[in-house]
Design an enzyme around this catalytic site. Sequence first.
Site, mmCIF file in Angstrom:
data_model
loop_
_atom_site.group_PDB
_atom_site.id
_atom_site.type_symbol
_atom_site.label_atom_id
_atom_site.label_comp_id
_atom_site.label_asym_id
_atom_site.label_seq_id
_atom_site.Cartn_x
_atom_site.Cartn_y
_atom_site.Cartn_z
ATOM 1 N N ASN A 18 0.744 -1.110 -0.526
ATOM 2 C CA ASN A 18 0.034 0.140 -0.292
ATOM 3 C C ASN A 18 1.300 1.722 -0.369
ATOM 4 O O ASN A 18 0.379 2.728 -1.031
ATOM 5 C CB ASN A 18 -0.376 0.062 1.243
ATOM 6 C CG ASN A 18 -2.003 -1.260 1.182
ATOM 7 O OD1 ASN A 18 -2.264 -1.641 -0.054
ATOM 8 N ND2 ASN A 18 -2.940 -0.762 1.827
ATOM 9 N N HIS B 218 -15.392 2.040 -15.174
ATOM 10 C CA HIS B 218 -15.605 1.199 -13.762
ATOM 11 C C HIS B 218 -16.563 0.412 -13.574
ATOM 12 O O HIS B 218 -16.233 0.242 -12.118
ATOM 13 C CB HIS B 218 -14.748 1.908 -12.858
ATOM 14 C CG HIS B 218 -14.806 1.469 -11.289
ATOM 15 N ND1 HIS B 218 -14.673 1.290 -10.292
ATOM 16 C CD2 HIS B 218 -13.790 0.718 -10.901
ATOM 17 C CE1 HIS B 218 -14.685 1.173 -9.130
ATOM 18 N NE2 HIS B 218 -13.355 0.478 -9.329
#
Length: 712
Positions: free
Chosen positions: A52, A440
């Site tokens: 991350n 998306h």
Amino acid sequence: MAEIDSKYTKYENYVNRELSWLEFDYRILEEARDKNLPLFERLKFLSITASNLDEFFMVRVASLKDMVHAGYSKPDLAGLKPEEQLGKIEEKTHELVALQYSTYNRSLIPALRQSGLRVVARHEDLTREEGEYVDRYFRDNVYPVLTPMAVDSSRPFPLIYNKSLNIAALVKEKDKNDQMDFAMVQVPSVLPRIVEIPAEGGERVVILLEEIIERNMSSLFVRHELLAAHPFRVMRNADLSIDEDEAEDLLKEIEKQLKKRRWGEAIRLEIEENADKRLLKRLKKELAIHSGDIFSISGPLDLTFLMKMYGMDGFDHLKAARYTPQPNLAFMNDDDIFTNIRKGDILLHHPYESFEPVVNFVKAAAKDPQVLAIKQTLYRVSGNSPIIAALAEAADRGKQVFVLVELKARFDEENNINWAKTLEKAGCHVIYGLLGLKTHSKITLVVRREEDGIRRYVHLGTGNYNDSTAKLYTDCGLLTCHPQIGEDATAVFNMMSGYSEPLQWNQLAVAPIWLRKRFLRMIARERDHARAGRTARVIAKVNSLCDRDIIAALYEASCAGVKIDLIVRGICCLRAGVPGLSENISVRSIVGNFLEHIRIFYFENDESPEVYMASADWMPRNLDRRVEIMFPILDEGLKEKAIHILEVQLADNTKAHVLQPDGSYARIDKRGKAHICAQDTFCEEAVEAARKHKESEEPENKRVFIPVEREE
């Protein structure tokens, strides 16, 4: 719709997006530090924090640095200018990295040793026998692959690729006392980074590849004395910059930009702690990197290798029991998938319920002679996708196959380019997304000829068509042949492939044009109900919440008396529990074994509840710059199932962290209370429902509704 009062949009009412992202990483790190978890699960969580953080620097920090370079000084919704944000990020990330390595060195490594796995931290710690094995391994397997690079007047400083692991060295010729040269070697990513050393007595011993190379560095620079050698790693700006108006062929332009990603501006340097100052000075100069972007690491660089360690054989007893997704009750019969969908809408809850029905939906459509067309959007798919294979087969059988492959899916661009080419070769009609927008949405439309005419079958999802991540991410999907949803689905694909926009939508709400207004209208409706003394409530489960208009509308609704419960996995720019602003708003984040990914929206609507699911989060990019779809849950039984998901998550007191007014998160005090873990509850319920169904005396081909037992 009335404008939001400016008192709800003041800077002090918002949390900076980037600092909220880092708070999420801290919550994941808490899992790595939790001694109640199986040891290898803790390794996994620490690896995730490292992954991350890499993405955070490559995208978010890189974007802020671009703003600073461009002289952009507009403050964000929390009132911080880009330079101010970078200052706060620098402080927070150094603290985070220090805590990562404290966890690794002081907690995980000793625990691994006690559990029978010794990780050799430095090659100097090897025994004589271990050293001999490592040296042979280097000569036989590593040395032939390496390319040592010296830097002098005739050889310039080498290009250092993004995220590559390297070892830098200072060397001098043995017959010269005053000439010192820089040299380096890249740790080859084609070789395993974790090398196991044969051991006796039941203990397992591993060493990292860079330690093996560093031990043998002198053999790479013959006739030179090795003065210092230290591993280092560079993070570069990896945010693609594409002028779509100027790009004649988007596929070729993205392929070109992907190559540039390897040598974008250096934004972070990780180097071994206590590195030679002369070596560090040279790297800093050559990479043109700021001192605050240099991280001295007290351990192995790039902790994502821990995910590989998690996959080592022989340590299942140190991992959580693997969960097997259960069949959805609607498919526990001998009917084909289209017959089952015609019986009524079907809601899938992954990974608790299997993703197989989604794959089978496309496979069955590819083989069914009555199917005329298949249309689908693909954002991220697996490496060996059965859905791609089914679409190719459908085209080969002469069906009309239309696929929108989103080439701009971050860090999946190269994978999607390859899939787009594969589908085109198979005869599918492929487009690469829409100008200026990312697609998306997750939607599949199957057009089928039946006895009573053409029928449209639709799958709508909150997550990707990826059979691999469907075992790790929590998502929902709806299978339906509802005529109005089918009509809307056709309109969606016509809008993507051409220029037609429907005059109105029947059931779906689509971004970027309609979805934001729809959300704001529904929040305002709850506000008005509360003001009129009617029942009003909002529950929303999203991955991120950072849209100012949505947050301001929630503040206004809270002040009107609307009870608002938000389940936000990651970024949350809203301040919860602030008197006079958000005392009726609670926010919780759940970090568990599965990645929370579902988006569900509940609006009480004066005791006439409405439930929706979507591919979109409450972020400006989702509402303004992406093609997203929100779909309603119309069937009352399925609506109860969706509400149950929300109720169990709100009852979680084991994996939930609650947002405090100051922007920090706190665990729930569960002393004297029954421990409730939402993810474990859903696993248990899915297993129990499948077991009861199998034991039922009802015929196998009859759908049976079994109410799910709820936690009180």
